[in-house]
Design a protein around this motif. Structure first.
Motif, PDB file in Angstrom:
ATOM      1  N   GLU A  13      38.012  34.351  43.343  1.00  0.00           N
ATOM      2  CA  GLU A  13      37.193  35.094  42.927  1.00  0.00           C
ATOM      3  C   GLU A  13      35.502  34.539  42.566  1.00  0.00           C
ATOM      4  O   GLU A  13      34.744  34.747  42.295  1.00  0.00           O
ATOM      5  CB  GLU A  13      37.410  34.938  41.844  1.00  0.00           C
ATOM      6  CG  GLU A  13      38.879  35.663  40.865  1.00  0.00           C
ATOM      7  CD  GLU A  13      39.965  35.201  39.747  1.00  0.00           C
ATOM      8  OE1 GLU A  13      40.740  35.330  39.380  1.00  0.00           O
ATOM      9  OE2 GLU A  13      39.161  33.811  39.577  1.00  0.00           O
ATOM     10  N   GLN A  14      35.796  33.748  43.267  1.00  0.00           N
ATOM     11  CA  GLN A  14      34.289  33.057  44.079  1.00  0.00           C
ATOM     12  C   GLN A  14      33.989  33.496  44.659  1.00  0.00           C
ATOM     13  O   GLN A  14      32.594  33.371  44.395  1.00  0.00           O
ATOM     14  CB  GLN A  14      34.650  31.035  44.743  1.00  0.00           C
ATOM     15  CG  GLN A  14      34.903  30.424  43.568  1.00  0.00           C
ATOM     16  CD  GLN A  14      34.175  30.016  42.276  1.00  0.00           C
ATOM     17  OE1 GLN A  14      33.559  30.022  42.536  1.00  0.00           O
ATOM     18  NE2 GLN A  14      35.040  29.968  40.784  1.00  0.00           N
ATOM     19  N   VAL A  15      33.989  34.615  45.945  1.00  0.00           N
ATOM     20  CA  VAL A  15      33.433  34.987  46.604  1.00  0.00           C
ATOM     21  C   VAL A  15      32.278  36.287  46.199  1.00  0.00           C
ATOM     22  O   VAL A  15      31.643  36.699  46.542  1.00  0.00           O
ATOM     23  CB  VAL A  15      34.250  35.641  47.858  1.00  0.00           C
ATOM     24  CG1 VAL A  15      33.198  36.195  48.485  1.00  0.00           C
ATOM     25  CG2 VAL A  15      34.415  34.329  48.898  1.00  0.00           C
ATOM     26  N   PHE A  16      33.577  36.640  45.280  1.00  0.00           N
ATOM     27  CA  PHE A  16      33.526  38.413  44.662  1.00  0.00           C
ATOM     28  C   PHE A  16      32.544  38.132  43.458  1.00  0.00           C
ATOM     29  O   PHE A  16      32.894  39.352  42.250  1.00  0.00           O
ATOM     30  CB  PHE A  16      34.290  39.480  44.591  1.00  0.00           C
ATOM     31  CG  PHE A  16      34.956  39.619  45.575  1.00  0.00           C
ATOM     32  CD1 PHE A  16      33.984  40.107  46.453  1.00  0.00           C
ATOM     33  CD2 PHE A  16      35.701  38.881  47.003  1.00  0.00           C
ATOM     34  CE1 PHE A  16      34.992  41.188  47.871  1.00  0.00           C
ATOM     35  CE2 PHE A  16      36.469  39.787  47.935  1.00  0.00           C
ATOM     36  CZ  PHE A  16      35.152  40.844  48.889  1.00  0.00           C
ATOM     37  N   TRP A  26      34.308  37.742  40.649  1.00  0.00           N
ATOM     38  CA  TRP A  26      35.275  37.917  39.487  1.00  0.00           C
ATOM     39  C   TRP A  26      35.289  37.029  38.440  1.00  0.00           C
ATOM     40  O   TRP A  26      35.756  35.368  38.819  1.00  0.00           O
ATOM     41  CB  TRP A  26      36.571  38.170  40.715  1.00  0.00           C
ATOM     42  CG  TRP A  26      37.253  39.588  40.074  1.00  0.00           C
ATOM     43  CD1 TRP A  26      38.203  39.007  39.610  1.00  0.00           C
ATOM     44  CD2 TRP A  26      37.642  40.620  40.259  1.00  0.00           C
ATOM     45  NE1 TRP A  26      38.578  39.835  38.627  1.00  0.00           N
ATOM     46  CE2 TRP A  26      38.363  41.152  39.553  1.00  0.00           C
ATOM     47  CE3 TRP A  26      36.261  41.288  40.923  1.00  0.00           C
ATOM     48  CZ2 TRP A  26      38.331  42.849  39.212  1.00  0.00           C
ATOM     49  CZ3 TRP A  26      36.332  42.629  40.641  1.00  0.00           C
ATOM     50  CH2 TRP A  26      37.527  43.488  40.014  1.00  0.00           C
ATOM     51  N   PRO A  27      35.331  37.392  37.198  1.00  0.00           N
ATOM     52  CA  PRO A  27      35.158  36.650  36.181  1.00  0.00           C
ATOM     53  C   PRO A  27      36.924  36.545  35.691  1.00  0.00           C
ATOM     54  O   PRO A  27      37.126  36.467  34.694  1.00  0.00           O
ATOM     55  CB  PRO A  27      34.767  37.508  34.978  1.00  0.00           C
ATOM     56  CG  PRO A  27      34.955  39.051  35.292  1.00  0.00           C
ATOM     57  CD  PRO A  27      34.990  39.100  37.182  1.00  0.00           C
ATOM     58  N   GLY A  28      37.902  36.581  36.072  1.00  0.00           N
ATOM     59  CA  GLY A  28      38.847  35.680  35.891  1.00  0.00           C
ATOM     60  C   GLY A  28      39.415  34.317  35.728  1.00  0.00           C
ATOM     61  O   GLY A  28      38.598  33.484  35.899  1.00  0.00           O
ATOM     62  N   ILE A  29      40.678  33.469  35.960  1.00  0.00           N
ATOM     63  CA  ILE A  29      40.654  32.510  35.225  1.00  0.00           C
ATOM     64  C   ILE A  29      40.688  31.055  35.740  1.00  0.00           C
ATOM     65  O   ILE A  29      41.160  30.676  36.547  1.00  0.00           O
ATOM     66  CB  ILE A  29      42.116  32.387  34.624  1.00  0.00           C
ATOM     67  CG1 ILE A  29      43.206  32.803  36.177  1.00  0.00           C
ATOM     68  CG2 ILE A  29      41.970  33.324  33.563  1.00  0.00           C
ATOM     69  CD1 ILE A  29      44.247  32.642  35.026  1.00  0.00           C
ATOM     70  N   GLY A  30      40.531  31.350  37.595  1.00  0.00           N
ATOM     71  CA  GLY A  30      40.505  30.957  38.613  1.00  0.00           C
ATOM     72  C   GLY A  30      39.579  30.459  38.781  1.00  0.00           C
ATOM     73  O   GLY A  30      39.078  29.316  39.077  1.00  0.00           O
ATOM     74  N   ALA A  31      38.008  31.185  38.744  1.00  0.00           N
ATOM     75  CA  ALA A  31      37.095  30.958  38.817  1.00  0.00           C
ATOM     76  C   ALA A  31      36.079  29.566  37.197  1.00  0.00           C
ATOM     77  O   ALA A  31      35.772  29.264  37.521  1.00  0.00           O
ATOM     78  CB  ALA A  31      36.071  31.589  38.262  1.00  0.00           C
TER      79      ALA A  31
END
Length: 340
Positions: A283-286, A288-293
């Motif tokens: 998610e950081q690389v792309f 991506w607005p998820g809960i991981g980021a």
């Protein structure tokens, strides 16, 4: 009725684990470096203003009282307010969770689409060149970290070949409008809205992150498929089916694969759980607005409420996922329908 009893038993047995997660997360969040009150006050804050903010956040209380306050809020369905976003943590997680779930589901589908046939081929052609080639492919796929694979894919397919769109999230909103949220999955919601252009845009955005995440899941899926199929093919019922003259496809699909599905389903649950937690770096690389980021930013900012809310929600998701795997397993194999 028995199924409901099994579900209730599983949930009750998971409660001690969730309680342990709440306690450990609370303590670990307080062990993070940095002062959330100082972060919230800003770089120009005075010691007096920081102390005032710490008092308003309840951080000046003893840990025991802080923990009691935290548990009381959880019981009310309140996970606190994020210092980073200024929004309730529950709202932040509810907004970002569908993005992570969509990415994880796409990665699992990719891993299944390749890993399952690879495992079947390796089992049917045991000891052949195809068997060795399959094992080499899955081993190499699992050898590289997901973030490294993600960076390589971005470099090749976006920077060099210009085949992929910019890695800027779920949808390039310069050209497309985000669909009205129905399921939270852009690929589904765009189809519901009948917007095929936005669907193609969302699909093009998710391909590279899904491959980056799914490559790591290939190895366990292919290996357990191969091992389960070998055990099934060497069993008495498959030997009897061959002796009766049944066709090879019917033996493979109707008998061997059906009986090999139970361990495959079990490993799929573990793989999905792993992918849901491992998508942080992807998610950081792309972007991506998820809960991981969201969790990474919360850790950096020492955002106690966000970190605790993230871990608690992930623990509940794991419990629900394991429950779903148990129910699917009992549907596949009646012999374990009401065990445990």
């Amino acid at each position: 009725m028995k199924t409901l009893l099994v579900i209730g038993r599983r949930i009750v047995s998971a409660l001690p684990s969730i309680v342990g997660v709440v306690i450990v997360t609370f303590l670990l969040a307080r062990a993070l470096p940095g002062d959330p009150a100082a972060y919230y006050a800003g770089s120009s804050a005075t010691p007096e203003s920081i102390a005032d903010i710490r008092s308003r956040l309840g951080l000046d209380k003893p840990l025991v009282f802080q923990f009691v306050d935290y548990v009381e809020k959880i019981a009310e369905g309140d996970l606190g307010t994020s210092l980073s976003s200024g929004q309730p943590v529950l709202n932040d997680l509810a907004t970002r969770l569908p993005a992570s779930m969509e990415l994880t589901t796409a990665a699992l589908i990719f891993a299944l689409a390749i890993g399952l046939p690879l495992g079947l081929l390796a089992a049917v052609k045991q000891g052949s060149l195809a068997d060795h080639l399959c094992r080499i492919i899955v081993t190499v796929g699992a050898a590289f970290p997901t973030f490294f694979v993600a960076l390589v894919l971005v470099f090749i397919f976006y920077y060099k070949l210009d085949w992929a769109p910019q890695p800027l999230g779920r949808l390039d909103e310069i050209y497309f409008s985000a669909p009205d949220p129905v399921t939270g999955f852009y690929l589904v919601d765009t189809l519901i809205a009948g917007d095929l252009e936005a669907f193609r845009g969302a699909l093009s955005q998710i391909v590279l992150p899904a491959i980056s995440l799914g490559l790591f899941a290939l190895a366990p899926i292919a290996r357990i498929t191969r091992a389960s199929m070998l055990a099934a093919l060497s069993s008495d019922f498959c030997r009897t089916a061959r002796a009766m003259g049944l066709s090879k496809p019917r033996i493979l699909i109707g008998y061997a694969l059906r009986n090999a599905m139970l361990p495959i389903v079990n490993v799929l649950g573990m793989v999905f759980s792993f992918l849901l937690g491992a998508n942080v770096l992807v998610e950081q690389v792309f972007a991506w607005p998820g809960i991981g980021a969201y969790a990474v930013n919360a850790v950096i900012a020492s955002d106690y409420a966000a970190v605790q809310g993230f871990v608690l929600v992930m623990a509940i998701l794991y419990v629900l996922l394991n429950l779903a795997v148990d129910l699917v397993a009992t549907a596949i194999d009646p012999r374990v329908r009401y065990d445990g």
